[in-house]
Design an enzyme around this catalytic site. Structure first.
Site, PDB file in Angstrom:
ATOM      1  N   MET A  30     -33.858  26.514  -0.289  1.00 23.13           N
ATOM      2  CA  MET A  30     -33.612  26.089  -1.676  1.00 23.13           C
ATOM      3  C   MET A  30     -35.021  26.325  -2.471  1.00 23.13           C
ATOM      4  O   MET A  30     -35.459  25.606  -3.435  1.00 23.13           O
ATOM      5  CB  MET A  30     -33.647  24.414  -1.646  1.00 23.13           C
ATOM      6  N   ASN A  32     -39.338  26.607  -3.369  1.00 20.51           N
ATOM      7  CA  ASN A  32     -40.396  25.928  -3.347  1.00 20.51           C
ATOM      8  C   ASN A  32     -40.978  26.174  -1.848  1.00 20.51           C
ATOM      9  O   ASN A  32     -41.148  25.152  -1.086  1.00 20.51           O
ATOM     10  CB  ASN A  32     -40.074  24.491  -3.305  1.00 20.51           C
ATOM     11  N   ALA A  35     -45.250  27.681   4.162  1.00 23.07           N
ATOM     12  CA  ALA A  35     -45.356  28.611   5.299  1.00 23.07           C
ATOM     13  C   ALA A  35     -44.328  28.574   6.351  1.00 23.07           C
ATOM     14  O   ALA A  35     -44.194  29.636   6.878  1.00 23.07           O
ATOM     15  CB  ALA A  35     -46.787  28.202   5.954  1.00 23.07           C
ATOM     16  N   HIS A  37     -41.035  28.390   5.721  1.00 24.98           N
ATOM     17  CA  HIS A  37     -40.348  29.251   5.266  1.00 24.98           C
ATOM     18  C   HIS A  37     -40.754  30.597   5.517  1.00 24.98           C
ATOM     19  O   HIS A  37     -39.606  31.527   5.843  1.00 24.98           O
ATOM     20  CB  HIS A  37     -40.077  29.124   3.728  1.00 24.98           C
ATOM     21  N   GLY A 149     -34.962  26.699  10.295  1.00 33.41           N
ATOM     22  CA  GLY A 149     -36.243  25.839  10.786  1.00 33.41           C
ATOM     23  C   GLY A 149     -35.600  24.527  11.825  1.00 33.41           C
ATOM     24  O   GLY A 149     -34.739  24.123  11.425  1.00 33.41           O
ATOM     25  N   ASP A 152     -35.248  20.810  10.650  1.00 33.62           N
ATOM     26  CA  ASP A 152     -33.995  20.002  10.268  1.00 33.62           C
ATOM     27  C   ASP A 152     -33.187  20.322  11.514  1.00 33.62           C
ATOM     28  O   ASP A 152     -32.299  20.929  11.336  1.00 33.62           O
ATOM     29  CB  ASP A 152     -33.347  20.966   9.002  1.00 33.62           C
ATOM     30  N   GLN A 155     -29.269  19.794  11.243  1.00 37.14           N
ATOM     31  CA  GLN A 155     -28.832  20.937  10.102  1.00 37.14           C
ATOM     32  C   GLN A 155     -28.486  21.997  11.066  1.00 37.14           C
ATOM     33  O   GLN A 155     -27.364  22.796  11.029  1.00 37.14           O
ATOM     34  CB  GLN A 155     -29.749  21.250   9.146  1.00 37.14           C
ATOM     35  N   SER A 187     -42.912  20.633   4.470  1.00 30.46           N
ATOM     36  CA  SER A 187     -41.510  20.216   3.612  1.00 30.46           C
ATOM     37  C   SER A 187     -41.770  20.302   2.163  1.00 30.46           C
ATOM     38  O   SER A 187     -43.088  19.920   1.807  1.00 30.46           O
ATOM     39  CB  SER A 187     -40.951  18.744   4.105  1.00 30.46           C
ATOM     40  N   ARG A 189     -40.391  18.588   0.307  1.00 31.44           N
ATOM     41  CA  ARG A 189     -40.829  17.078  -0.413  1.00 31.44           C
ATOM     42  C   ARG A 189     -42.010  16.315  -0.050  1.00 31.44           C
ATOM     43  O   ARG A 189     -42.454  15.665  -0.677  1.00 31.44           O
ATOM     44  CB  ARG A 189     -39.632  16.116   0.270  1.00 31.44           C
TER      45      ARG A 189
END
Ligand code: PAF
Length: 282
Positions: A30, A32, A35, A37, A149, A152, A155, A187, A189
């Site tokens: 998503m 933003n 490291a 990602h 990842g 999550d 998920q 994250s 967030r």
């Protein structure tokens, strides 16, 4: 690296690679990017000839009171990170490109059972939104490998089940959680945390690590371990939604003779909702 916004452009680019016999790895995000990602991109690069990353803040997976509007959108910065990481193609579609018939009364993918637990209890519809968008992305990109990842964890399990049960011809790879030096799981967030909350946030991982230690030393009173850890978090200022010791294969209650446990937590710290998990071998 190319940046494209339409399904037609993605298909054209990938068709040319496929004509050369090249394999394709995929990282859905998503945006933003941090490291963690980039670890997914590195893992894809190690396994495949070409790497595609998608950047799409998926409205379908946000509840009415969640952070869809304020979710950070940083496409130029994301591209500046993906290019040197070796990504070949970035797909950043609009909402209309992804959902040309709108967002209601469209085909959706659900993975029953596992989607209703833990995150699913507190974020109704979340995993249907995730499974639907990931399925659409898989149909567009048609990768050989897709990296997700383990941060999550639920998920990752939902997607793995979707791929297995719908016979999707790709392999889903789970990549280890990247942590800050103080243990906080990376994250997007985390940036919602204010200056006084940030030093408290690693308490989440410390609480999981303490439970893991108790399991390793033979404690099996799961309910007591969960309750103690939740109390510890509350004492530090968190508002835990769940802290659960579960079977790592189906997220059900721990099984005697199972391969171990996964400890999963979700808690609010101020206005920020954080999740984390820790896998513990038996
Ligand atoms: O983990 C995320 O960032 C999202 O849930 C995903 C997998 C990109 C689907 O929107």
């Amino acid at each position: 690296m190319r940046l494209v916004h339409t399904v037609a452009e993605v298909r054209r680019e990938i068709a040319a690679w496929r004509a050369n016999g090249e394999s394709v790895g995929f990282v859905a995000t998503m945006g933003n990017l941090h490291a963690g990602h980039l670890d997914l991109v590195a893992e894809a690069k190690a396994k495949t000839d070409r790497v595609v990353a998608s950047i799409f803040v998926n409205p379908l997976q946000f509840g009415p009171n969640e952070d869809f509007d304020r979710y950070p959108r940083t496409l130029p910065d994301d591209c500046a990170r993906l290019d040197p990481a070796g990504c070949d193609l970035v797909f950043a579609p609009s909402v209309d490109e992804m959902y040309p018939r709108g967002r209601s009364n469209i085909a959706q993918v659900s993975v029953p059972g596992i989607s209703g637990l833990l995150e699913g209890e507190f974020r109704p519809g979340f995993f249907e939104g995730v499974a639907t968008v990931v399925s659409i992305l898989f149909h567009i990109v048609q990768p050989d490998f897709a990296m997700f990842g383990r941060k999550d964890y639920q998920q990752f399990m939902v997607i793995r089940r979707m791929v297995a049960e719908l016979h999707m011809p790709l392999q889903v790879v789970g990549v280890a959680t990247r942590r800050e030096p103080d243990g906080l799981a990376m994250s997007s967030r985390n940036q919602y945390l204010n200056q006084s909350e940030r030093p408290v946030a690693p308490g989440l991982f410390r609480a999981l690590s303490a439970v893991a230690q108790r399991l390793r030393t033979g404690s099996r009173d799961f309910q007591a371990l969960e309750d103690e850890a939740k109390k510890l978090l509350e004492h530090q200022g968190f508002k835990p939604q769940y802290l659960a010791i579960r079977d790592p294969d189906d997220l059900g209650a721990p099984r005697a003779g199972g391969r171990g446990w996964v400890l999963l937590v979700a808690a609010h710290l101020g206005r920020t909702r954080l999740i984390d998990n820790l896998e513990v071998a038996a």
